[in-house]
Scaffold this active site. Structure first.
Site, short mmCIF file in Angstrom:
data_model
loop_
_atom_site.label_atom_id
_atom_site.label_comp_id
_atom_site.label_asym_id
_atom_site.label_seq_id
_atom_site.Cartn_x
_atom_site.Cartn_y
_atom_site.Cartn_z
N HIS A 190 3.75 6.80 -6.79
CA HIS A 190 3.08 8.02 -7.24
C HIS A 190 4.05 9.19 -7.18
O HIS A 190 4.06 10.05 -8.07
CB HIS A 190 1.86 8.28 -6.34
N HIS B 131 0.83 -1.21 0.00
CA HIS B 131 0.00 0.00 0.00
C HIS B 131 0.87 1.25 0.00
O HIS B 131 0.70 2.14 -0.86
CB HIS B 131 -0.91 -0.03 1.23
N GLU B 132 1.78 1.34 0.96
CA GLU B 132 2.60 2.54 1.05
C GLU B 132 3.58 2.65 -0.12
O GLU B 132 3.93 3.75 -0.54
CB GLU B 132 3.36 2.56 2.39
N HIS C 226 1.85 4.51 -2.88
CA HIS C 226 2.00 5.96 -2.71
C HIS C 226 3.39 6.40 -3.17
O HIS C 226 3.55 7.44 -3.82
CB HIS C 226 1.83 6.34 -1.24
#
Length: 709
Positions: free
Chosen positions: A493, A486-487, A490
């Protein structure tokens, strides 16, 4: 979750006077301009902030007083590029404040707040500057602008409006006072939540008291005790310690003690946040009202995909309506299983649920964290995730030696397929008293292009995973591996950002869009081909057996409605606080309990609550925005279905998603998503993915348990 430091400021220039150069403001001599953590002292921060503010005001004055007619370049673009000095210092300071907190840094933050607020006000309430912005905005339809430039123009104008540029002098002064007080209160809330979390420990020395705890949990607790000079085992409220104890401990009384401690953080103790919450909520409403909004949620949602609080409530209802009865069924299912195995209470309490749910999961799927954890050595997981990014996007990660802010931190150089530098990537995995709980991605520097020169980002990923012990490396649960993915989403991104203007790149997107890149990455944690590529037993080297992988996949949606509704409860608490138009007469705890009662699926425990430690919404930037996790889950469920259709490593689909990541905030989020997927998703896409719609509940009846349950 991402942590964005959003500060308006200006280019940093050294004063004409002979001032000593500040390490935070000078050009770094390290590769790619990496922060010089080995040279930064706490005493450097405040002088750097003051210097950046002084030169920043001068830069703003030059834009506002420009004798030439306002244009996009001399007003909008100039303002966008302003602020590199202050932003450079702030991004380092605030990230260290969260990852390696100290009383000294907290004091600096409190001293800085009025200076920062006054500086922001100097910019956003500058009448001459706003006149120039409005002049360019009014002729926007006659200008020849690229799409990212037009969006920057519109966003800049709206930002000044929302910052009070059109208010009268007295109202501007009042707004400035509100902003300063809100900043101080947010800092106070976060400080209290961290201190209260750290204040509790449970020291056990009797082997009977650690019945049921697997070896990896005992090793972690023994190490925690040894670090304090104690015998036996120490448990605390950090995620690895608390969640493991609640899941495995046979001692119901001790589980209740831990539960009550965790759910009373910063409540009726030395760090009580109840009055802080009331002040925050009251000031947020007052600020929104001053700016012409009905409530704070209306102010917050205006610039997001969801657009209005009413749409948030409708969204929560559409997700919660079908899920609530299923969640209640699942709680009943766990209770029935517990009763068949010796539990004799009329209802299952929150401190019982994780324990019996884990027993049921082990029975139903023959699956446990203890069985899986040896196959998920942290170093191997990191390598696998790097390889996944390489397979999808052609990028590579190479460990390099650079100064760091804590010995636990590691640094990687990220390069593209052609060998060009993309980003520096810092990782900080292990818990400590100076680090807030949870996991997050942030940036020490964001991508931009200025004067034809591109500045590549410096990205950081922070977690609280189990430390290595004397007998074993860091081993993480499958859930923690999912968090890592999940992290990392990010992080991608930020790493892949490709734009011109600051504030438009990387994770600078609509608040309810920012979780899409992270949520979609979680799906690979349940893909057999990916798990087969790296999961090896840390002692034997044996590959994770296909039977266990099949069970992981089968158990993916185990009690999914229960966990889904828990997130919706958090979203409900958030919206309840931020749609208020006056302070409630009820206490903070009664207000929270009444807010969630209509969607309650577990007994409410008197004397416990979430609000006083709900840092996401009271100190972490998610006020009236916690719903966005579920909003992004809907997007991710629909988006990943394209990978499932084309292949989870399909190059064409990955290239399209990389393009989405690269664009950041240069394009409206709804358009970005539509361009990738070809249609707009519906909440039902998530309900189907979670098996909440149309799937029968599994049930396991009996498992041998010898325990004080």
């Amino acid at each position: 979750m991402t942590r964005k430091i959003i500060v308006s400021a200006c280019l940093t220039l050294l004063c004409a006077c002979n001032m000593k150069e500040n390490v935070l403001l000078t050009e770094s001599s390290l590769p790619y301009g990496a922060p010089q953590f080995d040279k930064i002292a706490d005493s450097d921060y405040m002088p750097a902030f003051k210097q950046a503010i002084a030169t920043g005001k001068n830069e703003i004055d030059q834009i506002a007083a420009n004798p030439e007619a306002p244009t996009f370049e001399n007003t909008i673009a100039a303002l966008a590029y302003a602020g590199s000095g202050f932003e450079k210092v702030a991004e380092i300071f605030y990230n260290i404040l969260e990852a390696d907190y100290s009383d000294e840094l907290q004091q600096i933050a409190e001293e800085l707040t009025p200076l920062e607020n006054e500086y922001s006000t100097y910019i956003t309430q500058n009448e001459k500057l706003f006149e120039r912005i409005r002049a360019v905005y009014d002729m926007r339809d006659s200008l020849t602008l690229d799409p990212d430039q037009r969006k920057l123009l519109i966003d800049t104008y709206k930002s000044f409006q929302r910052s009070g540029a059109e208010l009268g002098p007295e109202d501007k002064k009042t707004l400035s006072q509100y902003n300063e007080k809100l900043s101080l209160l947010s800092l106070e809330f976060g400080r209290n939540a961290l201190a209260s979390t750290n204040a509790f420990t449970m020291h056990l020395t009797d082997t009977a008291d650690v019945s049921g705890l697997p070896g990896f949990v005992l090793d972690m607790a023994a190490q925690a005790a040894a670090e304090k000079g104690l015998e036996g085992w120490v448990f605390d409220l950090s995620a690895p310690s608390y969640s493991s104890f609640m899941k495995y401990s046979d001692k119901r009384g001790l589980r209740e003690k831990m539960y009550r401690a965790y759910n009373r953080r910063a409540f009726e103790d030395d760090y009580d946040n109840t009055e802080v919450i009331r002040q925050l909520v009251d000031l947020r409403y007052s600020k929104a009202s001053l700016l012409g909004y009905d409530n704070y949620a209306q102010y917050q949602t205006e610039e997001r995909m969801v657009e209005t609080p009413e749409n948030v409530w409708d969204f929560l209802s559409r997700l919660g309506g079908p899920a609530l009865p299923v969640a209640r069924q699942q709680v009943a299912q766990v209770l029935e299983f517990a009763r068949k195995n010796g539990f004799d209470d009329a209802e299952i309490m929150p401190w019982d649920f994780s324990y019996w749910a884990e027993k049921l999961r082990a029975c139903e799927y023959d699956l446990s964290d203890e069985a899986l954890k040896p196959y998920f050595q942290l170093e191997n997981c990191i390598d696998a995730i790097f390889s996944l990014a390489g397979r999808l996007y052609g990028i590579s990660f190479k460990r390099i030696d650079l100064p760091v802010y804590h010995p636990d931190v590691q640094v990687y150089d990220v390069t593209d397929a052609d060998g060009s530098h993309l980003a520096l990537f810092y990782v900080d995995f292990f818990p400590r008293a100076s680090k807030r709980s949870g996991a997050w991605m942030t940036s020490f520097r964001e991508q931009k292009i200025q004067n034809g020169v591109e500045q590549r980002p410096i990205v950081s990923l922070v977690t609280n995973f189990t430390k290595p012990t004397a007998d074993a490396p860091s081993l993480i649960t499958h859930d923690e591996f999912t968090t890592l993915l999940h992290e990392f989403g990010h992080s991608l991104h930020g790493i892949l950002a490709k734009g011109r203007y600051p504030g438009q790149t990387g994770t600078s997107v609509d608040h309810d869009f920012v979780e899409l890149p992270s949520q979609i990455m979680e799906n690979w944690a349940y893909e057999k081909e990916f798990l087969q590529s790296f999961a090896r037993h840390y002692q034997t080297g044996e590959a994770l057996p296909d039977t266990l992988i099949d069970r992981i996949i089968a158990a993916k949606n185990f009690l999914s409605a229960y966990y889904h509704m828990r997130q919706l409860q958090y979203g409900t608490i958030d919206m309840a606080w931020h749609t208020l138009t006056s302070l409630p007469e009820q206490s903070v705890i009664d207000f929270e309990h009444n807010a969630i009662r209509p969607i309650q699926y577990m007994p409410i425990v008197e004397g416990t609550l979430s609000s006083t430690s709900f840092s996401h919404i009271f100190s972490g930037g998610y006020a009236a925005g916690y719903y966005s996790y579920k909003w992004a889950e809907v997007l991710a469920a629909d988006a990943f279905s394209l990978f499932q259709e084309k292949g989870i490593f399909d190059a064409e689909t990955a290239a399209k998603f990389r393009h989405l990541l690269e664009q950041g905030g240069t394009v409206e989020a709804s358009q970005l998503y539509y361009d990738f997927r070809g249609h707009s998703p519906e909440p039902e896409a998530l309900l189907r993915q979670l098996d909440i719609i149309g799937v029968a509940l599994p049930f396991c009846t009996k498992v041998p348990i010898s325990t004080e349950n």
